[in-house]
Design an enzyme around this catalytic site. Sequence first.
Site, PDB file in Angstrom:
ATOM      1  N   LYS A 173       0.840  -1.209   0.000  1.00  0.00           N
ATOM      2  CA  LYS A 173       0.000   0.000   0.000  1.00  0.00           C
ATOM      3  C   LYS A 173       0.872   1.256   0.000  1.00  0.00           C
ATOM      4  O   LYS A 173       0.619   2.195  -0.769  1.00  0.00           O
ATOM      5  CB  LYS A 173      -0.921   0.004   1.224  1.00  0.00           C
ATOM      6  CG  LYS A 173      -2.025  -1.025   1.174  1.00  0.00           C
ATOM      7  CD  LYS A 173      -2.863  -0.974   2.453  1.00  0.00           C
ATOM      8  CE  LYS A 173      -3.981  -1.995   2.426  1.00  0.00           C
ATOM      9  NZ  LYS A 173      -4.793  -1.964   3.667  1.00  0.00           N
ATOM     10  N   ALA A 230      -0.701   0.743   5.979  1.00  0.00           N
ATOM     11  CA  ALA A 230      -1.008  -0.049   7.174  1.00  0.00           C
ATOM     12  C   ALA A 230      -2.001  -1.142   6.816  1.00  0.00           C
ATOM     13  O   ALA A 230      -2.837  -0.977   5.922  1.00  0.00           O
ATOM     14  CB  ALA A 230      -1.577   0.844   8.278  1.00  0.00           C
ATOM     15  N   ASP A 231      -1.881  -2.243   7.530  1.00  0.00           N
ATOM     16  CA  ASP A 231      -2.849  -3.321   7.333  1.00  0.00           C
ATOM     17  C   ASP A 231      -2.921  -4.159   8.599  1.00  0.00           C
ATOM     18  O   ASP A 231      -2.008  -4.135   9.434  1.00  0.00           O
ATOM     19  CB  ASP A 231      -2.480  -4.208   6.144  1.00  0.00           C
ATOM     20  CG  ASP A 231      -3.711  -4.922   5.578  1.00  0.00           C
ATOM     21  OD1 ASP A 231      -4.331  -4.363   4.657  1.00  0.00           O
ATOM     22  OD2 ASP A 231      -4.052  -6.000   6.075  1.00  0.00           O
ATOM     23  N   GLN A 232      -4.024  -4.874   8.721  1.00  0.00           N
ATOM     24  CA  GLN A 232      -4.249  -5.708   9.897  1.00  0.00           C
ATOM     25  C   GLN A 232      -4.736  -7.084   9.460  1.00  0.00           C
ATOM     26  O   GLN A 232      -5.592  -7.198   8.584  1.00  0.00           O
ATOM     27  CB  GLN A 232      -5.278  -5.059  10.814  1.00  0.00           C
ATOM     28  CG  GLN A 232      -5.495  -5.778  12.140  1.00  0.00           C
ATOM     29  CD  GLN A 232      -6.532  -5.073  12.992  1.00  0.00           C
ATOM     30  OE1 GLN A 232      -7.693  -5.012  12.635  1.00  0.00           O
ATOM     31  NE2 GLN A 232      -6.103  -4.521  14.121  1.00  0.00           N
TER      32      GLN A 232
END
Length: 205
Positions: free
Chosen positions: A65, A81-83
């Site tokens: 991203k 950011a990612d989760q």
Amino acid sequence: MPALWTHPEKLLLASTSTTRLMLLVSAGLAVETQNSGIDERTVEEAAALASPDPASLAGRLAAEKALAVSRRHPERVVLGADQVLACEGQVFHKPADRDAAKAQLQKLAGRRHALHSAGALAIGGQVVERFLGSAHLVMRPLTEEAVDLYLDLAGPDVLRSVGVYQLEGLGIHLFETVEGDHSTILGLPLLPLLSCLRRLGCLAL
């Protein structure tokens, strides 16, 4: 008035997540947002071949991203950011509809799961910082009636959460124990992010 953010351009968040935006704004950062436009499932499939580890997957998605937006704005500091939610070896995604949300909550009920929240900072089309935070949560055993009541009360907003809960709201009722930093649970570990930004000379404090 002195400024906390010292970079000449605002931090560019490669996401349209209102939760992550509010975390950054609450921390006093100057922020703009832009959708990364990446196909997350394609990235996930490629990452799974390299490493099935959920934390590594979160890091790969965050980096992709950041890179996608950084290539379009090489002069900016870009945050991706990612989760990823993992429970007993299974990776969960945001549910498509209420039925999927109900099925997911029923799978998580009575079990311990992990939330891996990763971030990456990119400048000039290169990742210059990476960070990760993990939290572990135990969901209460829930009857089908309890799950239905929760989804009725919480409304469609829960579909925007990978865990089908918003811990800062009604989702708190679903849990027995929560271990981890609050911002990590919300999808953006703030303390390691701020450390990275200080190393890059972007913060006065």
